[in-house]
Design an enzyme around this catalytic site. Structure first.
Site, PDB file in Angstrom:
ATOM      1  N   ILE A   1       0.866  -1.170   0.000  1.00 20.08           N
ATOM      2  CA  ILE A   1       0.000   0.000   0.000  1.00 20.08           C
ATOM      3  C   ILE A   1       0.909   1.229   0.000  1.00 20.08           C
ATOM      4  O   ILE A   1       2.080   1.154   0.364  1.00 20.08           O
ATOM      5  CB  ILE A   1      -0.987   0.025   1.195  1.00 20.08           C
ATOM      6  CG1 ILE A   1      -0.243  -0.081   2.537  1.00 20.08           C
ATOM      7  CG2 ILE A   1      -2.016  -1.065   1.064  1.00 20.08           C
ATOM      8  CD1 ILE A   1      -1.193  -0.019   3.743  1.00 20.08           C
ATOM      9  N   ASP A   2       0.376   2.353  -0.445  1.00 22.54           N
ATOM     10  CA  ASP A   2       1.195   3.548  -0.630  1.00 22.54           C
ATOM     11  C   ASP A   2       1.754   4.071   0.683  1.00 22.54           C
ATOM     12  O   ASP A   2       1.199   3.828   1.764  1.00 22.54           O
ATOM     13  CB  ASP A   2       0.367   4.653  -1.298  1.00 22.54           C
ATOM     14  CG  ASP A   2      -0.109   4.283  -2.688  1.00 22.54           C
ATOM     15  OD1 ASP A   2       0.540   3.416  -3.309  1.00 22.54           O
ATOM     16  OD2 ASP A   2      -1.115   4.856  -3.151  1.00 22.54           O
ATOM     17  N   LYS A   3       2.806   4.861   0.576  1.00 26.11           N
ATOM     18  CA  LYS A   3       3.483   5.446   1.735  1.00 26.11           C
ATOM     19  C   LYS A   3       2.505   6.152   2.678  1.00 26.11           C
ATOM     20  O   LYS A   3       2.562   5.965   3.895  1.00 26.11           O
ATOM     21  CB  LYS A   3       4.545   6.435   1.255  1.00 26.11           C
ATOM     22  CG  LYS A   3       5.205   7.243   2.358  1.00 26.11           C
ATOM     23  CD  LYS A   3       6.154   8.287   1.782  1.00 26.11           C
ATOM     24  CE  LYS A   3       6.703   9.193   2.873  1.00 26.11           C
ATOM     25  NZ  LYS A   3       7.560  10.275   2.314  1.00 26.11           N
TER      26      LYS A   3
END
Length: 307
Positions: A141-143
């Site tokens: 999942i994104d930062k």
């Protein structure tokens, strides 16, 4: 890392990509400038012909990389970084990932990542299928997206869960806040996603070169200028929810990449949380589901919007 001899075959979806961009996505630890130097030396060939960095791939192209001169190895070290563990057994870890944490090391983020943290927590009890930069990592999942993320402790579990991801049988339910009102309580976005031709750091709806991407959404609550929405994924393309909501004209609140550059709230990136993940356990063969509670910033923002 010694590359020695590697072969890639360009798919129909990858046709039209520049060779340097294509390879930098396959070999994330290698810079495009280094790849261009390898092309200049003839150590990267397409269909046994030397090519330049601006060569555009065609479906079926055979890309051969023959070199022993890759950049110096980067050692990924375990770091004692606190983890919020939702569940753990001999096969899996379910982590509630905090905002601002990168999942695995890459250029510009060689430490402080989730991988550094799980290496400290698990020692050598992590799957190795995704290589030395991504031990245990079966999805990302994104930062600045928070929430549920699966970590695999062995290769058997990794393969078992990766197979579920491939056939879209894993439940992945997100919650987020978007700009505006969607006009209907439920809907589906079925629009392929690929690299934005004008900016390779972004993704975009790409109807010719994109990969299939399907997002189902349900409006949970509406405010004056925003909506609180649940997203259920059929596919898991990079930035899928962020791209699809921007495509609808309702980007995620705080998303400076796909939405407005200025935000009326003090936020760190998009307001998006991976709340629920469900899968068949690799050992028990039973379906299990976990829920990551909303982070404090998210619940505080909802409270403010309800005033």
């Amino acid at each position: 890392m010694d590359y020695g001899y590697k072969v890639f075959i360009a798919s129909e979806n990858e046709a039209g990509n520049r060779i340097d961009r294509y390879l930098s996505s396959k070999l994330e630890e290698v810079s495009r400038s280094h790849l261009q130097k390898l092309m200049e030396r003839g150590e990267i060939r397409v269909n046994n012909h030397e090519i330049k960095a601006n060569y555009r791939l065609r479906a079926g192209d055979e890309i051969i990389l023959t070199t022993n001169t890759a950049p110096a190895r980067v050692d990924i070290v375990p770091q004692d970084i606190p983890l919020e563990i939702i569940y753990e057994d001999d096969d899996l870890l379910i982590i509630n990932k905090p905002k601002g944490m990168v999942v695995h090391p890459a250029a510009g983020h060689w430490d402080g990542t989730l991988v550094n943290a799980i290496m400290y927590h698990c020692g050598d009890r992590l799957s190795g299928i995704n290589g030395e930069l991504r031990p245990g990592i079966v999805h990302r999942i994104d930062k600045d997206t928070t929430g549920s993320l699966v970590v695999c402790k062995n290769d058997r579990s990794h393969i078992f869960i990766a197979d579920q991801i491939a056939v879209h049988s894993i439940r992945r339910s997100y919650e987020g806040i978007v700009h505006g009102k969607l006009g209907q309580q439920n809907g589906t976005v079925d629009a392929p996603i690929g690299r934005d031709p004008g900016n390779r750091k972004r993704m975009a709806v790409e109807k010719i070169h994109g990969k299939p991407a399907v997002t189902h959404y349900t409006v949970l609550e509406e405010f004056n200028q925003y909506s609180y929405v649940r997203f259920d994924l059929e596919t898991g393309r990079t930035h899928q929810i962020r791209v699809h909501m921007a495509y609808l004209g309702h980007p995620l609140l705080g998303d400076e990449v796909y939405g407005p550059k200025k935000c009326p709230f003090k936020l760190q990136g998009q307001t998006l949380h991976a709340k629920v993940i469900g899968l068949v356990h690799p050992t028990t063969n039973e379906y299990m589901e976990w829920e990551a509670p909303l982070p404090e910033y998210f619940t505080r923002l909802l409270k403010n919007l309800r005033v």
